[in-house]
Design a protein around this motif. Structure first.
Motif, PDB file in Angstrom:
ATOM      1  N   THR A 162     -21.297  17.521   3.843  1.00  0.00           N
ATOM      2  CA  THR A 162     -22.795  17.466   3.990  1.00  0.00           C
ATOM      3  C   THR A 162     -23.496  16.121   4.790  1.00  0.00           C
ATOM      4  OG1 THR A 162     -23.256  18.955   2.020  1.00  0.00           O
ATOM      5  CG2 THR A 162     -25.059  17.530   2.727  1.00  0.00           C
ATOM      6  N   PRO A 198     -22.820  23.248   1.998  1.00  0.00           N
ATOM      7  CA  PRO A 198     -24.169  23.484   2.747  1.00  0.00           C
ATOM      8  C   PRO A 198     -24.070  24.541   3.756  1.00  0.00           C
ATOM      9  CG  PRO A 198     -22.725  21.575   3.631  1.00  0.00           C
ATOM     10  CD  PRO A 198     -22.116  22.139   2.377  1.00  0.00           C
ATOM     11  N   GLU A 200     -25.985  26.325   5.129  1.00  0.00           N
ATOM     12  CA  GLU A 200     -27.016  26.351   6.219  1.00  0.00           C
ATOM     13  C   GLU A 200     -26.529  25.583   7.434  1.00  0.00           C
ATOM     14  OE1 GLU A 200     -28.143  22.781   3.777  1.00  0.00           O
ATOM     15  OE2 GLU A 200     -27.417  24.742   3.501  1.00  0.00           O
ATOM     16  N   HIS A 201     -25.449  24.896   7.618  1.00  0.00           N
ATOM     17  CA  HIS A 201     -24.931  24.514   8.538  1.00  0.00           C
ATOM     18  C   HIS A 201     -23.530  25.205   9.113  1.00  0.00           C
ATOM     19  CE1 HIS A 201     -27.497  20.788   8.370  1.00  0.00           C
ATOM     20  NE2 HIS A 201     -27.452  20.862   7.085  1.00  0.00           N
TER      21      HIS A 201
END
Length: 289
Positions: A162, A198, A200-201
């Motif tokens: 992250t 994470p 979203e990445h």
């Protein structure tokens, strides 16, 4: 900086033994992925095949030799060859591993783990910045399959990844088989790991098979062998992740004991079915935790 634009479909690794069958007619895959180091020569049959393939399909280039996790400077000759390859084929995505594989002039045929410390975080961040600046494109970093941990680690792997995305703007390649392998080997819960990942990445997902054995104490030990179909627990984790992310570019990795094209394609089509279901809401949101 160019970002990853792979289609949110299933793809496979390209194997030269499948070339004639692949080009015989349009294949129902979204993209092909190659290992960069297999195409760093100037020409010959590898480039003739890849050029033909690139004309019809999206391309992902996956590096295995940059040694991003090394404490030493990046190999500038290797980086230059990688840049030339990306400039030549303009792939939709480039990715590498959170690992190291070289020391001085010694190159190791493995992707080795690293301790998760602030010092390591600085070195890896600097290396990612250097690669992205050279290639002028975003790099996706893959979570590793691990068999040991380090007492000196001060950060959890998820927190380490992250922080890398925050410092460098890199994306992530989520290898779900690696999650299952590492969690089993370290007696951890893969769902708990993914609940903090994470997502979203994440710009690409990898699925592959693994081998099962036992360690010296008789406990389960999994090897990220890439020589079998995707196992049921990995499919279950994949479905859970998709229920949170929606469709994402997904690669079937099968690098050893490579099967017939029809077998590899069937694995990709199984992933494609789940991608379509996630796009149309045919399965409900699953808890990753």
């Amino acid at each position: 900086m160019k970002t990853s634009t792979l289609p949110a479909q299933a793809g496979t690794g390209f194997k030269p033994e499948h070339f004639r069958e692949i080009i015989s007619h349009k294949q129902p895959v979204g993209f092909f992925e190659i290992h960069a180091e297999n195409y760093m020569g100037a020409g010959g049959p590898p480039h003739a095949q890849l050029g033909r393939l690139r004309a019809d399909y999206a391309l992902s280039i996956h590096g295995v030799g940059l040694s991003i996790g090394s404490m030493q400077p990046l190999d500038q000759d290797h980086l230059a060859r990688l840049k030339a390859l990306c400039d030549r084929y303009q792939p939709e995505s480039f990715s590498e591993h959170l690992a190291w594989s070289s020391h001085d002039t010694v190159f190791l045929n493995d992707l080795l783990p690293l301790p998760y410390t602030e010092e390591t975080l600085r070195h890896v961040s600097d290396h990612i910045d250097e690669v992205q600046s050279s290639l002028k494109r975003q790099m996706l970093l893959e979570n590793p399959a691990t068999y040991v941990t380090f007492r000196q680690s001060t950060l959890e792997e998820v927190d380490f990844l992250t922080e890398l995305t925050k410092r460098t703007g890199c994306g992530l390649l989520l290898d779900i088989n690696n999650v299952f392998v590492a969690a089993t080997n370290h007696r951890l819960d893969p769902h708990a790991y993914l609940s903090r990942f994470p997502l979203e990445h994440v710009r690409e997902i990898h699925l592959s098979g693994h081998s099962e054995t036992v360690d010296d104490h008789g406990a389960p030990l999994l090897i990220d062998s890439h020589d079998t179909p995707v196992k049921d627990p990995v499919w279950a984790l994949y479905r859970s992740v998709l229920s949170h992310t929606g469709p994402l570019a997904t690669l079937i990795e099968w690098d050893n004991d490579v099967p017939a094209w029809s077998v590899l394609l069937a694995e990709a089509q199984a992933a494609e079915t789940l991608l379509r279901q996630s796009a149309t809401g045919q399965f409900s949101r699953h808890k990753v935790a």
